[in-house]
Design an enzyme around this catalytic site. Structure first.
Site, mmCIF file in Angstrom:
data_model
loop_
_atom_site.group_PDB
_atom_site.id
_atom_site.type_symbol
_atom_site.label_atom_id
_atom_site.label_comp_id
_atom_site.label_asym_id
_atom_site.label_seq_id
_atom_site.Cartn_x
_atom_site.Cartn_y
_atom_site.Cartn_z
ATOM 1 C CD GLU A 189 10.511 -7.495 5.791
ATOM 2 O OE1 GLU A 189 10.262 -8.625 6.263
ATOM 3 O OE2 GLU A 189 10.582 -6.468 6.490
ATOM 4 C CG HIS B 68 11.214 -2.316 4.402
ATOM 5 N ND1 HIS B 68 9.845 -2.275 4.285
ATOM 6 C CD2 HIS B 68 11.507 -3.463 5.049
ATOM 7 C CE1 HIS B 68 9.331 -3.349 4.861
ATOM 8 N NE2 HIS B 68 10.319 -4.094 5.330
ATOM 9 C CG LEU B 69 11.765 2.419 -1.079
ATOM 10 C CD1 LEU B 69 10.400 3.017 -1.303
ATOM 11 C CD2 LEU B 69 12.693 2.730 -2.229
ATOM 12 C CB SER B 70 12.590 4.241 5.056
ATOM 13 O OG SER B 70 11.584 3.365 5.527
ATOM 14 C CG HIS C 2 5.448 -2.391 10.124
ATOM 15 N ND1 HIS C 2 6.784 -2.730 10.199
ATOM 16 C CD2 HIS C 2 5.385 -1.371 9.213
ATOM 17 C CE1 HIS C 2 7.482 -1.936 9.386
ATOM 18 N NE2 HIS C 2 6.647 -1.111 8.781
ATOM 19 C CG ASP D 41 -0.352 -17.404 8.402
ATOM 20 O OD1 ASP D 41 0.728 -17.432 9.036
ATOM 21 O OD2 ASP D 41 -1.470 -17.400 8.964
ATOM 22 N N PRO E 75 0.799 -1.222 0.000
ATOM 23 C CG PRO E 75 -0.139 -1.122 2.124
ATOM 24 C CD PRO E 75 0.509 -2.072 1.160
ATOM 25 C CG ASN E 76 -0.201 4.327 1.252
ATOM 26 O OD1 ASN E 76 -1.178 4.862 0.736
ATOM 27 N ND2 ASN E 76 -0.243 3.768 2.447
ATOM 28 C CB ALA F 159 1.569 0.038 6.305
ATOM 29 N NE ARG G 126 7.087 4.248 9.843
ATOM 30 C CZ ARG G 126 5.993 4.373 9.100
ATOM 31 N NH1 ARG G 126 5.628 3.395 8.299
ATOM 32 N NH2 ARG G 126 5.253 5.463 9.148
HETATM 33 C C1 DQA Z 1 8.313 0.997 3.768
HETATM 34 C C2 DQA Z 1 8.402 1.165 5.284
HETATM 35 C C3 DQA Z 1 7.064 0.939 5.944
HETATM 36 O O1 DQA Z 1 7.153 1.109 7.351
HETATM 37 C C4 DQA Z 1 6.049 1.921 5.409
HETATM 38 O O2 DQA Z 1 4.768 1.652 5.948
HETATM 39 C C5 DQA Z 1 5.997 1.978 3.935
HETATM 40 C C6 DQA Z 1 7.235 1.884 3.172
HETATM 41 C C7 DQA Z 1 9.647 1.330 3.060
HETATM 42 O O3 DQA Z 1 9.805 0.899 1.931
HETATM 43 O O4 DQA Z 1 10.484 2.028 3.636
HETATM 44 O O5 DQA Z 1 4.947 2.213 3.347
HETATM 45 O O6 DQA Z 1 8.010 -0.359 3.490
#
Ligand code: DQA
Length: 154
Positions: free
Chosen positions: A101, A103-105, A83, A90, A13-14, A80, A114
């Site tokens: 997995e 993540h950008l941040s 988390h 599952d 999402p997002n 998101a 987080r």
């Molecule tokens: C994220 C980190 C998550 O905590 C956050 O909800 C995101 C982006 C990242 O790529 O840094 O939407 O997955």
């Protein structure tokens, strides 16, 4: 020559808003650019990459389930849902496909909610904090793992 590895990249999402969403945290690269660069890297590494984004947990679960047999590995930024989602965890455990997995941040350097990933325990590895390079590093790790899982297993 062996057949190219098939990687499915999933974005949660997002992440469709990348490039204009909280750019101080997520940078200015949009999802389409990130996907194009990732596909090019996959080709260089002898793999094919299909990329999909959804804001919906159940859609991500469906895609993970359907990936078994159609793909060799998963590259996942569940955003998101990382988390919160037992359903995605599952699904990853159920399909027995290696999942990395990303993540950008650097989620460990951000808000406490987080810091915990429900998905990491069923993934073969996690890369976070390098912006779009997290995806590139994750893809390299996933491809290496797919080619020699016994060497890289802890
Ligand atoms: C994220 C980190 C998550 O905590 C956050 O909800 C995101 C982006 C990242 O790529 O840094 O939407 O997955």
């Amino acid at each position: 020559m062996s057949a190219p590895l098939r990687v499915l990249a999933l974005h949660g999402p997002n992440l469709n808003l990348l490039g204009r969403r909280e750019t101080a945290i997520y940078g200015t690269t949009d999802l389409a650019t990130l996907e194009t660069d990732l596909r090019a890297l996959a080709a260089d590494l002898g793999a094919t990459l299909e990329s999909r984004q959804s804001n919906h947990e159940g859609q991500l679960v469906d895609w993970i389930q359907e990936a078994e047999g159609a793909f060799d590995g998963l590259l996942l930024n569940a955003a998101a849902y990382t988390h919160t989602s037992i359903a995605i965890r599952d699904a990853i455990a159920a399909v027995r496909l290696p999942c990395v997995e990303v993540h950008l941040s650097n989620t460990q350097a951000r808000e406490p909610f987080r810091h915990r990933s429900t998905l990491a325990p069923v993934c073969v590895g996690v890369v976070a904090g390098f912006g779009p390079s997290s995806y590139a590093l994750g893809l390299r790790g996933l491809i290496d793992y797919c080619r020699a899982p016994e060497r890289d297993s802890p």
